[in-house]
Design an enzyme around this catalytic site. Structure first.
Site, PDB file in Angstrom:
ATOM      1  N   ASP A 167     -15.854 -44.138 -27.059  1.00  0.00           N
ATOM      2  CA  ASP A 167     -14.678 -44.844 -26.543  1.00  0.00           C
ATOM      3  C   ASP A 167     -14.882 -46.350 -26.726  1.00  0.00           C
ATOM      4  O   ASP A 167     -15.979 -46.806 -27.049  1.00  0.00           O
ATOM      5  CB  ASP A 167     -14.471 -44.500 -25.065  1.00  0.00           C
ATOM      6  CG  ASP A 167     -12.999 -44.591 -24.670  1.00  0.00           C
ATOM      7  OD1 ASP A 167     -12.241 -45.324 -25.332  1.00  0.00           O
ATOM      8  OD2 ASP A 167     -12.606 -43.928 -23.705  1.00  0.00           O
ATOM      9  N   ASP A 221       0.852  -1.187   0.000  1.00  0.00           N
ATOM     10  CA  ASP A 221       0.000   0.000   0.000  1.00  0.00           C
ATOM     11  C   ASP A 221       0.886   1.234   0.000  1.00  0.00           C
ATOM     12  O   ASP A 221       1.820   1.351   0.797  1.00  0.00           O
ATOM     13  CB  ASP A 221      -0.909   0.009   1.239  1.00  0.00           C
ATOM     14  CG  ASP A 221      -1.946   1.103   1.111  1.00  0.00           C
ATOM     15  OD1 ASP A 221      -2.791   1.001   0.203  1.00  0.00           O
ATOM     16  OD2 ASP A 221      -1.898   2.078   1.890  1.00  0.00           O
TER      17      ASP A 221
HETATM   18  O1  LIG Z   1       4.312   7.998  -8.494  1.00  0.00           O
HETATM   19  C1  LIG Z   1       3.418   7.151  -8.312  1.00  0.00           C
HETATM   20  N1  LIG Z   1       2.797   7.010  -7.130  1.00  0.00           N
HETATM   21  C2  LIG Z   1       1.840   6.072  -6.928  1.00  0.00           C
HETATM   22  C3  LIG Z   1       1.450   5.230  -7.951  1.00  0.00           C
HETATM   23  C4  LIG Z   1       0.385   4.191  -7.790  1.00  0.00           C
HETATM   24  O2  LIG Z   1      -0.544   4.578  -6.821  1.00  0.00           O
HETATM   25  C5  LIG Z   1      -1.250   3.428  -6.354  1.00  0.00           C
HETATM   26  C6  LIG Z   1      -1.359   3.515  -4.870  1.00  0.00           C
HETATM   27  O3  LIG Z   1      -2.552   2.933  -4.444  1.00  0.00           O
HETATM   28  P1  LIG Z   1      -2.618   1.612  -3.566  1.00  0.00           P
HETATM   29  O4  LIG Z   1      -1.357   1.410  -2.823  1.00  0.00           O
HETATM   30  O5  LIG Z   1      -3.867   1.662  -2.786  1.00  0.00           O
HETATM   31  O6  LIG Z   1      -2.693   0.453  -4.633  1.00  0.00           O
HETATM   32  P2  LIG Z   1      -3.811   0.162  -5.733  1.00  0.00           P
HETATM   33  O7  LIG Z   1      -3.422   0.759  -7.040  1.00  0.00           O
HETATM   34  O8  LIG Z   1      -5.167   0.518  -5.219  1.00  0.00           O
HETATM   35  O9  LIG Z   1      -3.696  -1.404  -5.901  1.00  0.00           O
HETATM   36  P3  LIG Z   1      -3.939  -2.538  -4.791  1.00  0.00           P
HETATM   37  O10 LIG Z   1      -4.800  -3.556  -5.481  1.00  0.00           O
HETATM   38  O11 LIG Z   1      -2.589  -3.043  -4.457  1.00  0.00           O
HETATM   39  O12 LIG Z   1      -4.638  -1.933  -3.606  1.00  0.00           O
HETATM   40  C7  LIG Z   1      -0.441   2.224  -6.805  1.00  0.00           C
HETATM   41  O13 LIG Z   1      -1.090   1.569  -7.887  1.00  0.00           O
HETATM   42  C8  LIG Z   1       0.855   2.846  -7.302  1.00  0.00           C
HETATM   43  O14 LIG Z   1       1.451   2.077  -8.314  1.00  0.00           O
HETATM   44  C9  LIG Z   1       2.094   5.388  -9.196  1.00  0.00           C
HETATM   45  O15 LIG Z   1       1.807   4.647 -10.183  1.00  0.00           O
HETATM   46  N2  LIG Z   1       3.083   6.331  -9.334  1.00  0.00           N
END
Ligand SMILES: O=c1[nH]cc([C@@H]2O[C@H](COP(=O)(O)OP(=O)(O)OP(=O)(O)O)[C@@H](O)[C@H]2O)c(=O)[nH]1
Length: 618
Positions: free
Chosen positions: A481, A87
């Site tokens: 078969d 996250d």
């Molecule tokens: O510079 C960047 N900063 C962040 C990101 C992307 O942002 C999301 C963060 O969201 P989260 O951690 O909640 O993840 P989700 O996309 O919702 O996927 P989950 O299924 O794991 O909860 C993340 O996708 C980062 O990659 C970016 O791309 N650039």
């Protein structure tokens, strides 16, 4: 270059509990093989209840991973080896920013970050799973990484332009540093991949700590802080006596169950050296491969003795009782049972040994998902074959095996193994367990709603037909078969599943006229058959224009680097060096030559590939 610990995970079932395409890309670029199962955990934890923003990110990552681990276990009744959750949050002046909910929110976030430094935290949870006493057991390791990012002073117009690009919407803090968002950023301190969503470097270090190579006992004390604590004082290739215990101790910190499902775990990397010592990394995976034949033989022997049946009927039992009931020595029984514990097939309790869920599902001689016959077949037929591998590879050995397979080998992928009627029956029975396990995936690999009648040639002893009927209620299925297979199909009828849709027609698909159908199914009929073109041509002759042919074969994948499918295919080719090398491209060419078009492929599992081709108009 692949980080050694990533290499060591290649044979584990690793799941990424994330829908983020960036996380997927970062991990696959690192060479990790994993499945993606996005988490359904609702990110609604109360931020204020956490002492720090990073603790919030770590807990969210953990909940994401745990939700996926439990869901997979409930569905498959099988624990994946590792589930990874992550996250990412942005923190500015104590405020946590996640993904913007709309354009206005994205703009507000960017305004807050404008001209200032903020922190990006990614919390990561690595959940090691195993099945214990029929329940999912988890062991969670977690960490976080922080990166400081400074935005330039930016105009309102630029910020709105950026919002209008659409890029901010699925990104923490409303920007993507890896793409257009990089124009906003003046400085980064720390790991930039952490900002993008996954701190790969920290992850690899953590994994090395968790899965690091056991070190030989005589290794000097000059070790890094993160040196693994695994007890390594045993000689790994010397399992007996008391081999079971030692097997488990070196087996990935006691996670024996994962071994049973996933195979060898680590591979020594000849090119790499630990920085602080001139010894190469300890080749745990290689030693496991060297010992692998003993593990297989122990499993086969336990199946042959019907240890799992006995424990299912009367367990838990102590070694002494197992010995007397099976008429084997007490010492031998104890050792075999302990090895089965180490392999994740048995649990040892105060009251004695009992089956693990895996063994109860698949190693009893009865039961819908039994692989017992397959184990016996491997012991009786494949084992001697493998033992003679060196002879089979010698020049001139080719002529020894060129007998065409007969129709009686329906479902058999190995003509070498079908010399006698008994053997044929064995082999059909052996593959039946596998066919039952994979039938649903095969039946649903393609949309078959345009077909009204299907003819399953060879019929896999009736394993596929009921699943086809279940998945496609408008489809009438004929199992075609040899007469002797009728008995098996009759057994299947008595289970009452969609019986009205399924009928049995006796006949030899190599000689007799094929029943009329607009979809023909050939499941496991081609591999190892020198005359596969002749069989396909018979089918093509019966298939009406617009009709289909569904081919189901073991490991058609031609890429030997793909972990399990590639290994299976490579092993098959090695063990049948005299047979022609036939992968997907061979089948595609053959089908097209015979007037089939639109050849589509579905890789349904580690085990099977399904090909659907449509008969073109003449
Ligand atoms: O510079 C960047 N900063 C962040 C990101 C992307 O942002 C999301 C963060 O969201 P989260 O951690 O909640 O993840 P989700 O996309 O919702 O996927 P989950 O299924 O794991 O909860 C993340 O996708 C980062 O990659 C970016 O791309 N650039």
């Amino acid at each position: 270059m692949m980080y050694p610990v990533i290499r060591r995970l290649l044979h584990k079932r690793v799941v990424l509990a994330s829908a983020s395409p960036r996380r997927q890309e970062i991990l696959s670029n690192a060479g990790l093989k994993f499945e993606v199962v996005p988490s359904q955990f609702k990110e609604t934890l109360t931020k204020a209840s956490f002492p720090t923003p990073s603790a919030y990110a770590v807990e969210t990552a953990k909940q994401k991973a745990l939700e996926v681990a439990h869901r997979i276990y409930q569905k498959d009744l099988r624990a994946p080896d590792i589930v990874i959750g992550a996250d990412t949050i942005v923190v500015i002046e104590g405020l946590i920013l996640e993904k913007p909910v709309d354009r206005q929110d994205a703009y507000s976030m960017l305004c807050r970050l404008n001209g200032k430094e903020h922190s990006v935290f990614t919390g990561v949870a690595i959940v090691h799973c195993s099945s214990q006493d029929g329940r999912l057991h988890v062991d969670v390791s977690e960490f976080h990484e922080e990166t400081a990012v400074t935005f330039s002073q930016l105009s309102d117009e630029l910020l709105w332009d950026y919002v209008d690009s659409g890029e901010p919407m699925d990104k923490a803090g409303g920007y993507g540093i890896q793409a257009l968002g990089s124009v906003l950023v003046e400085q980064v301190r720390g790991d930039v991949l952490n900002v993008v969503g996954f701190p790969l470097n920290h992850f690899c270090r953590k994994m090395a700590e968790l899965h690091g190579p056991p070190r030989p006992a005589h290794r000097p004390q000059a070790q890094r802080d993160s040196a693994p604590t695994t007890d390594t004082s045993e000689s790994l290739s010397d399992v007996a006596p008391g081999g079971a215990g030692s097997h488990r101790a070196r087996s990935d910190e006691g996670r024996g169950h994962g071994r049973a499902q996933g195979g060898a775990q680590g591979r020594g990397h000849p090119g790499s050296r630990d920085a602080d010592c001139d010894l190469p990394p300890f080749p745990t995976g290689l030693l496991e491969l060297i010992d692998g034949f003993k593990a297989s033989k122990a499993l086969f022997t336990a199946c042959k003795l019907k240890v799992f049946d006995l424990l299912d009927d009367e367990g838990p039992l102590r070694a002494v009782d197992v010995a007397s009931k099976l008429d084997i020595s007490e010492c031998g029984a104890g050792r075999l049972l302990d090895v089965c514990v180490a392999l994740g097939l048995l649990d040892k309790t105060d009251r004695g040994y009992r089956n693990t869920e895996l063994a109860g599902l698949h190693l009893l001689s009865r039961g819908e998902h039994s692989l017992h016959s397959l184990a016996l077949h491997c012991d009786d037929h494949a084992w001697p074959h493998v033992a003679g591998l060196d002879r089979a590879l010698r020049p001139g050995a080719a002529a020894a095996c060129s007998q065409p397979a007969s129709g009686a080998e329906a479902g058999a992928a190995c003509p070498d193994c079908s010399q006698s009627p008994d053997t044929k029956l064995w082999f059909s029975g052996a593959t039946h367990g596998l066919a039952r396990l994979t039938a649903r995936q095969v039946a649903t690999a393609f949309d078959l709603s345009r077909f009204s009648s299907a003819c399953d040639l060879g019929g896999c002893l009736g394993a596929l037909a009921p699943e086809l009927a279940r998945a496609h209620p408008g489809l009438r299925v004929t199992v075609f078969d040899l007469p002797e297979a009728a008995e098996h199909v009759a057994c299947l009828r008595s289970t009452g599943r969609r019986t009205e849709q399924v009928r049995f027609v006796p006949g030899d698909f190599l000689k007799d006229r094929l029943p009329e159908a607009d979809l023909y199914i050939a499941c496991g009929l081609l591999r190892g058959r020198p005359d596969d073109g002749a069989l396909l041509s018979r089918i093509a002759g019966s298939c009406p224009p617009g009709g289909g042919l569904l081919l189901v074969e073991l490991a058609l994948h031609e890429d030997a680097r793909e972990a399990r499918p590639g290994l299976r295919r490579a092993l098959h080719c090695l063990l049948h060096p005299r047979g022609p090398e036939r992968g997907l491209s061979h089948h595609r060419r053959l089908l097209e030559r015979l007037g089939f078009a639109d050849v589509r492929v579905a890789h349904t599992s580690d085990v099977l590939d399904v090909v659907l081709a449509t008969r073109a108009a003449p």
